[in-house]
Scaffold this motif. Sequence first.
Motif, PDB file in Angstrom:
ATOM      1  N   UNK A 281       0.710  -1.467   0.073  1.00  0.00           N
ATOM      2  CA  UNK A 281      -0.018   0.035  -0.071  1.00  0.00           C
ATOM      3  C   UNK A 281       1.160   1.163   0.032  1.00  0.00           C
ATOM      4  N   UNK A 282       1.955   1.149   0.552  1.00  0.00           N
ATOM      5  CA  UNK A 282       2.703   2.421   0.951  1.00  0.00           C
ATOM      6  C   UNK A 282       3.971   2.334  -0.324  1.00  0.00           C
ATOM      7  N   UNK A 283       3.969   1.334  -1.115  1.00  0.00           N
ATOM      8  CA  UNK A 283       4.985   1.292  -2.255  1.00  0.00           C
ATOM      9  C   UNK A 283       4.590   2.502  -3.141  1.00  0.00           C
ATOM     10  N   UNK A 284       5.821   3.208  -3.480  1.00  0.00           N
ATOM     11  CA  UNK A 284       5.651   4.418  -4.505  1.00  0.00           C
ATOM     12  C   UNK A 284       5.234   4.195  -5.698  1.00  0.00           C
ATOM     13  N   UNK A 285       5.299   2.765  -6.021  1.00  0.00           N
ATOM     14  CA  UNK A 285       4.901   2.115  -7.412  1.00  0.00           C
ATOM     15  C   UNK A 285       3.467   1.387  -7.255  1.00  0.00           C
ATOM     16  N   UNK A 286       2.592   1.685  -7.950  1.00  0.00           N
ATOM     17  CA  UNK A 286       1.455   0.756  -8.083  1.00  0.00           C
ATOM     18  C   UNK A 286       1.041  -0.068  -9.165  1.00  0.00           C
ATOM     19  N   UNK A 287       0.246  -0.706  -8.993  1.00  0.00           N
ATOM     20  CA  UNK A 287      -0.209  -1.622 -10.321  1.00  0.00           C
ATOM     21  C   UNK A 287      -0.451  -0.904 -11.590  1.00  0.00           C
ATOM     22  N   UNK A 288      -1.122   0.381 -11.313  1.00  0.00           N
ATOM     23  CA  UNK A 288      -1.315   1.083 -12.490  1.00  0.00           C
ATOM     24  C   UNK A 288      -0.296   1.482 -13.307  1.00  0.00           C
ATOM     25  N   UNK A 289       0.998   1.882 -12.426  1.00  0.00           N
ATOM     26  CA  UNK A 289       2.342   2.201 -13.104  1.00  0.00           C
ATOM     27  C   UNK A 289       2.587   1.231 -13.997  1.00  0.00           C
ATOM     28  N   UNK A 290       2.463   0.070 -13.503  1.00  0.00           N
ATOM     29  CA  UNK A 290       3.208  -1.297 -14.396  1.00  0.00           C
ATOM     30  C   UNK A 290       2.466  -1.232 -15.645  1.00  0.00           C
ATOM     31  N   UNK A 291       0.935  -1.271 -15.206  1.00  0.00           N
ATOM     32  CA  UNK A 291       0.383  -1.332 -16.318  1.00  0.00           C
ATOM     33  C   UNK A 291       0.596  -0.383 -17.544  1.00  0.00           C
TER      34      UNK A 291
ATOM     35  N   UNK B 271       3.582   0.762 -17.884  1.00  0.00           N
ATOM     36  CA  UNK B 271       4.592   0.575 -18.521  1.00  0.00           C
ATOM     37  C   UNK B 271       4.771  -0.542 -19.494  1.00  0.00           C
ATOM     38  N   UNK B 272       3.397  -1.245 -19.792  1.00  0.00           N
ATOM     39  CA  UNK B 272       3.183  -2.265 -20.631  1.00  0.00           C
ATOM     40  C   UNK B 272       3.396  -3.364 -19.803  1.00  0.00           C
ATOM     41  N   UNK B 273       3.197  -3.743 -18.506  1.00  0.00           N
ATOM     42  CA  UNK B 273       3.123  -4.960 -17.715  1.00  0.00           C
ATOM     43  C   UNK B 273       1.614  -5.517 -17.929  1.00  0.00           C
ATOM     44  N   UNK B 274       1.434  -6.596 -18.307  1.00  0.00           N
ATOM     45  CA  UNK B 274       0.189  -7.378 -18.114  1.00  0.00           C
ATOM     46  C   UNK B 274      -0.221  -7.541 -16.663  1.00  0.00           C
ATOM     47  N   UNK B 275      -1.652  -7.152 -16.381  1.00  0.00           N
ATOM     48  CA  UNK B 275      -2.114  -7.572 -14.980  1.00  0.00           C
ATOM     49  C   UNK B 275      -2.137  -9.266 -14.726  1.00  0.00           C
ATOM     50  N   UNK B 276      -1.838  -9.367 -13.722  1.00  0.00           N
ATOM     51  CA  UNK B 276      -1.918 -10.852 -13.269  1.00  0.00           C
ATOM     52  C   UNK B 276      -0.592 -11.170 -12.048  1.00  0.00           C
ATOM     53  N   UNK B 277      -0.423 -12.518 -12.097  1.00  0.00           N
ATOM     54  CA  UNK B 277       0.308 -13.111 -11.316  1.00  0.00           C
ATOM     55  C   UNK B 277       1.901 -12.448 -11.313  1.00  0.00           C
ATOM     56  N   UNK B 278       2.553 -12.364 -12.587  1.00  0.00           N
ATOM     57  CA  UNK B 278       3.850 -11.692 -12.609  1.00  0.00           C
ATOM     58  C   UNK B 278       3.767 -10.229 -12.266  1.00  0.00           C
ATOM     59  N   UNK B 279       2.718  -9.475 -12.459  1.00  0.00           N
ATOM     60  CA  UNK B 279       2.835  -8.286 -12.058  1.00  0.00           C
ATOM     61  C   UNK B 279       2.665  -7.954 -10.515  1.00  0.00           C
ATOM     62  N   UNK B 280       2.049  -9.025  -9.848  1.00  0.00           N
ATOM     63  CA  UNK B 280       2.054  -9.136  -8.343  1.00  0.00           C
ATOM     64  C   UNK B 280       3.389  -9.466  -7.799  1.00  0.00           C
ATOM     65  N   UNK B 281       4.331 -10.433  -8.448  1.00  0.00           N
ATOM     66  CA  UNK B 281       5.492 -10.789  -8.230  1.00  0.00           C
ATOM     67  C   UNK B 281       6.444  -9.441  -8.271  1.00  0.00           C
ATOM     68  N   UNK B 282       6.242  -8.851  -9.456  1.00  0.00           N
ATOM     69  CA  UNK B 282       7.122  -7.578  -9.541  1.00  0.00           C
ATOM     70  C   UNK B 282       6.935  -6.636  -8.246  1.00  0.00           C
ATOM     71  N   UNK B 283       5.639  -6.438  -7.978  1.00  0.00           N
ATOM     72  CA  UNK B 283       5.409  -5.560  -6.892  1.00  0.00           C
ATOM     73  C   UNK B 283       5.993  -5.719  -5.636  1.00  0.00           C
ATOM     74  N   UNK B 284       6.101  -7.119  -5.475  1.00  0.00           N
ATOM     75  CA  UNK B 284       6.686  -7.880  -4.068  1.00  0.00           C
ATOM     76  C   UNK B 284       8.062  -7.701  -4.283  1.00  0.00           C
ATOM     77  N   UNK B 285       8.722  -8.014  -5.294  1.00  0.00           N
ATOM     78  CA  UNK B 285      10.072  -7.742  -5.648  1.00  0.00           C
ATOM     79  C   UNK B 285      10.479  -6.398  -5.226  1.00  0.00           C
ATOM     80  N   UNK B 286       9.851  -5.424  -5.704  1.00  0.00           N
ATOM     81  CA  UNK B 286      10.178  -4.057  -5.225  1.00  0.00           C
ATOM     82  C   UNK B 286       9.978  -3.844  -3.689  1.00  0.00           C
ATOM     83  N   UNK B 287       8.934  -4.415  -3.179  1.00  0.00           N
ATOM     84  CA  UNK B 287       9.004  -3.952  -1.769  1.00  0.00           C
ATOM     85  C   UNK B 287       9.923  -4.719  -1.221  1.00  0.00           C
TER      86      UNK B 287
END
Length: 446
Positions: free
Chosen positions: A394-404, A406-422
């Motif tokens: 929730x507090x991460x400066x990058x949200x799902x919307x930002x990844x979308x 940038x061309x990332x498809x919503x789904x599992x992979x996007x979730x994994x990327x956010x966790x990586x950043x966290x």
Amino acid sequence: MKGGFVNRKERECPEKSKRKRRKRKQALVFCQSANYNNMALSGTKKEREITMNSNSMQIPAHVEQIIHTLNSHGYEAFAVGGCVRDTLLGRKPGDWDITTSARPEQVKALFRRTIDTGIQHGTVTIMMDRTGYEVTTYRIDGEYEDGRHPKQVEFTSDLLEDLRRRDFTINAMAYSHATGIVDAFDGMEDLKARRIRCVGNAMERFTEDALRILRAIRFSAQLDFDIEKETFEAISVIAPNLAKVSKERIQMELTKLLSSDHPEKIREVYETGISTYVSPAFAALDWQNARVSAELPKEKYVRWAAFLRCGNSPETAVRVLRDLKLDNETISRVKTLVTWADVTPAADEAEVRRMMSRMEPEVWDSLMELNGYGAEIRDLVTTIRERGDCLSLKELAVKGQDLIAAGVKPGKEMGAMLHELLEHVLEVPQDNEKETLMKLLADMHR
Ligand code: ATP
Ligand code: MG
């Protein structure tokens, strides 16, 4: 039709009943004239806390008003049960119940805002400034059919009959300013002796309603009272009847017990042999090692966690709580606290942040308490919080919307990327900026 309904016993045998009534009247007079103040002047400090001035007990203005209104229309009315007990003990009652000779429809006719709470059992709730007061007609409980509920109830015009159906002597006292305390079953004496005792025969009373077994232990924990011998012995004998009590009701009593000033009295549930009837998983717990203390916050998830975390696996804890139908939020919080029981992070900011990130802030605070973290870790937590370090997606400066974007498809992979950043910002909190993180992501997935 004041006093117009006939006592069951009166119908059966009018002469015997008259004699009994005379006797009861004598009992009442005795109750009213007894000087309980003297009782309060001697004894240990604990005993003296019970400064009983039974002839002028403080009751809320609304309760006084309800009693007054009923009296002025010719009905008897008293504060009764737990509120009388708690007031005499100097505790704040949770609710105020009123017992009256008026029947439900007669009660309803006298007050503007009423709710039919349990008309068939004689209960009407009177609303006063958004507070509800349960007013129940004097009643006699009929045969108990299922070890829990009376088949039917019968209204009576006799207060003492109503007090007789109540569970413990300390819960069977009534009070009004006009009459003083009505204590026909020596509740005062038991309050003073700090004792839980059934009204009448303990075996019979527990057979009628097995929930009373748990209520006895719960009151002993809330009030720090002992359970009188006959009552205690009856508990063990009637224990199997607990099978007839719903898991929700069992849970409510156990939660009240654990949230009390003497949660360690949960051991009585085992010592009396009733744990088997709570649930098999509950009975199999490593309860002797439980360290649930009155010093802990009273929230139910904290107390349940304190009880369950020593020597039991998170799966066992969840099993017990599910059996008892606790809500999902409590179960999830307890699971976290049991999972992290006795884990102490190194006094290192990143490690503390990682651990904090695994639970809600409130649950983390409870964990610090339960695990007894010292100043070194608490200071790190203060620094981390004051600086506002990112601890969750929730507090991460990058949200799902930002990844979308940038061309990332919503789904599992996007979730994994956010966790990586966290994971990264838990290590390097100053990197929690959108630009930095997007660049980092691009580097990681080049
Ligand atoms: P608390 O409100 O603190 O839980 P309480 O004694 O007021 O305790 P309530 O459930 O509010 O408990 O019930 C009010 C009164 O009704 C009791 O004091 C007791 O006189 C009577 N009572 C409640 N439950 C039972 C029961 N299972 N058997 C007999 N009497 C009961
Ligand atoms: Mg109550």
